[in-house]
Design a protein around this motif. Structure first.
Motif, mmCIF file in Angstrom:
data_model
loop_
_atom_site.group_PDB
_atom_site.id
_atom_site.type_symbol
_atom_site.label_atom_id
_atom_site.label_comp_id
_atom_site.label_asym_id
_atom_site.label_seq_id
_atom_site.Cartn_x
_atom_site.Cartn_y
_atom_site.Cartn_z
ATOM 1 N N SER A 14 4.682 -30.604 -20.963
ATOM 2 C CA SER A 14 5.065 -30.325 -19.581
ATOM 3 C C SER A 14 6.479 -29.760 -19.503
ATOM 4 N N GLY A 51 7.000 -26.072 -18.326
ATOM 5 C CA GLY A 51 7.629 -26.032 -17.015
ATOM 6 C C GLY A 51 9.037 -25.474 -17.041
ATOM 7 N N GLY A 98 9.926 -21.905 -15.482
ATOM 8 C CA GLY A 98 10.849 -22.025 -14.361
ATOM 9 C C GLY A 98 12.140 -21.271 -14.577
ATOM 10 N N THR A 140 1.415 -21.045 -12.120
ATOM 11 C CA THR A 140 1.597 -22.415 -11.617
ATOM 12 C C THR A 140 0.619 -22.738 -10.495
ATOM 13 N N ALA A 157 3.275 -29.734 -15.543
ATOM 14 C CA ALA A 157 3.989 -28.527 -15.970
ATOM 15 C C ALA A 157 4.170 -27.564 -14.800
ATOM 16 N N ALA A 158 3.129 -27.429 -13.971
ATOM 17 C CA ALA A 158 3.223 -26.533 -12.813
ATOM 18 C C ALA A 158 4.249 -27.035 -11.795
ATOM 19 N N LEU A 169 6.749 -29.050 -12.387
ATOM 20 C CA LEU A 169 8.078 -28.989 -13.001
ATOM 21 C C LEU A 169 8.611 -27.563 -12.987
ATOM 22 N N MET A 170 7.733 -26.590 -13.204
ATOM 23 C CA MET A 170 8.160 -25.183 -13.169
ATOM 24 C C MET A 170 8.751 -24.836 -11.804
#
Length: 314
Positions: free
Chosen positions: A109, A113, A117, A136, A193-194, A196-197
């Motif tokens: 993640s 991310g 990001g 994302t 991960a999405a 967090l991005m």
């Protein structure tokens, strides 16, 4: 900073009491009778009464909760009436498996991310930003059980690169561990991960607009030096906060993912205890999960002192 952490530890005590009390109350209000689940549908009333007595279900609610809490303080979480094994020893076996899975999912993640990001923030409004946002949005629409099923079909059935079920601990070696844990960890890491991005992108964009970043750029510093040395550390506080919440979310996702991949962790134990009416194991699981979440939140709070020096003197 020490006072800050100590205050958080004091708050953890009523939190644990409240969580375990609410779960105890919900199980008491449940229409399902654990005695029937254990004794069987064909059990006689005398057999059911004996099972209820053995489980302590004929005692008043507060007495049952107080007795369980006192035993838990002494490290005794009881014996499962279904498996006839110590709940503590069972959880000690399952907890490292789940924690290792969460740790690998957390690494995936953070890598996915933070990378997406950062690239999106540095290319705000550009092609990379649009692509990263599109990825994302797609990842956020895929729940863990769907991601797990798709990963098994693509990487374990169509192309047998990874095993579809099973597990390996870190002590078995890095190779076997990654072979068995990569797919379930990826399934758990999809939505975190999405999220967090998006958090990294927003926090980094805000940090890059600060005066000290403009000054660093005016001095001729390279972009990655400005990001890594100046902007990233100040953008990390909201990201770390969200990361702590995502770990708790991944604990919930582990319930389904571990069942799909036949991993004998805390998630599988929770499903089995619910289906068999094993209230003793279920209550021990709630306590362990609450402790894990509290420790994660404490680590997040402690990390603020590193990212924000002003908190170190408080």
């Amino acid at each position: 900073m020490i006072r800050f952490v100590g205050y958080r530890l004091l708050l953890a005590v009523p939190t644990i009491v409240l969580v375990t009390f609410l779960v105890f109350a919900l199980m008491a209000l449940s229409p399902a009778d654990p005695a029937v689940a254990i004794a069987g549908d064909d059990a006689t009333p005398e057999q059911l009464a004996q099972v209820r007595h053995d489980l302590g279900l004929d005692d008043p609610f507060l007495i049952r909760y107080a007795d369980w809490g006192w035993q838990a303080l002494q490290g005794n979480l009881g014996v499962s009436p279904v498996t006839h094994q110590s709940v503590l020893s069972d959880l000690q076996f399952r907890l490292p498996i789940t924690l290792s899975l969460l740790l690998l999912a957390l690494v995936f993640s953070i890598v996915i991310g933070v990378l997406l990001g950062t690239l999106a923030a540095l290319n705000r409004g550009g092609v990379i930003d649009w692509v990263a946002n599109g990825v994302t949005n797609l990842l956020m629409a895929v729940p863990p059980f769907v991601a797990a099923t798709l990963l098994v079909l693509m990487l374990a059935v169509a192309r047998p690169l990874f095993p579809a079920t099973g597990y390996a601990t870190v002590t078995a070696g890095v190779g076997p561990y990654l072979t068995y844990m990569t797919l379930p960890a990826l399934a758990l890491a999809v939505i975190p991960a999405a999220l967090l991005m998006r958090q990294v992108r927003g926090a980094l964009i805000d940090a890059m607009e600060e005066d000290y970043v403009r000054t660093a750029r005016a001095k001729g510093l390279r972009t990655w030096t400005v990001v890594g040395k100046h902007a990233a550390k100040n953008a990390a506080i909201p990201v770390v906060t969200v990361l702590g919440l995502l770990i708790a979310q991944m604990l919930g996702g582990a319930v389904v993912v571990e069942k799909i991949f036949a991993i004998p962790g805390l998630g599988s134990a929770s499903v089995e205890s619910v289906l068999t009416g094993d209230l003793v194991t279920l209550q021990g699981l709630v306590l362990v999960v609450a402790l894990v979440v509290i420790v994660v939140n404490l680590l997040v709070d402690a990390s603020y002192g590193y990212f924000n020096p002003k908190l170190r003197t408080r």
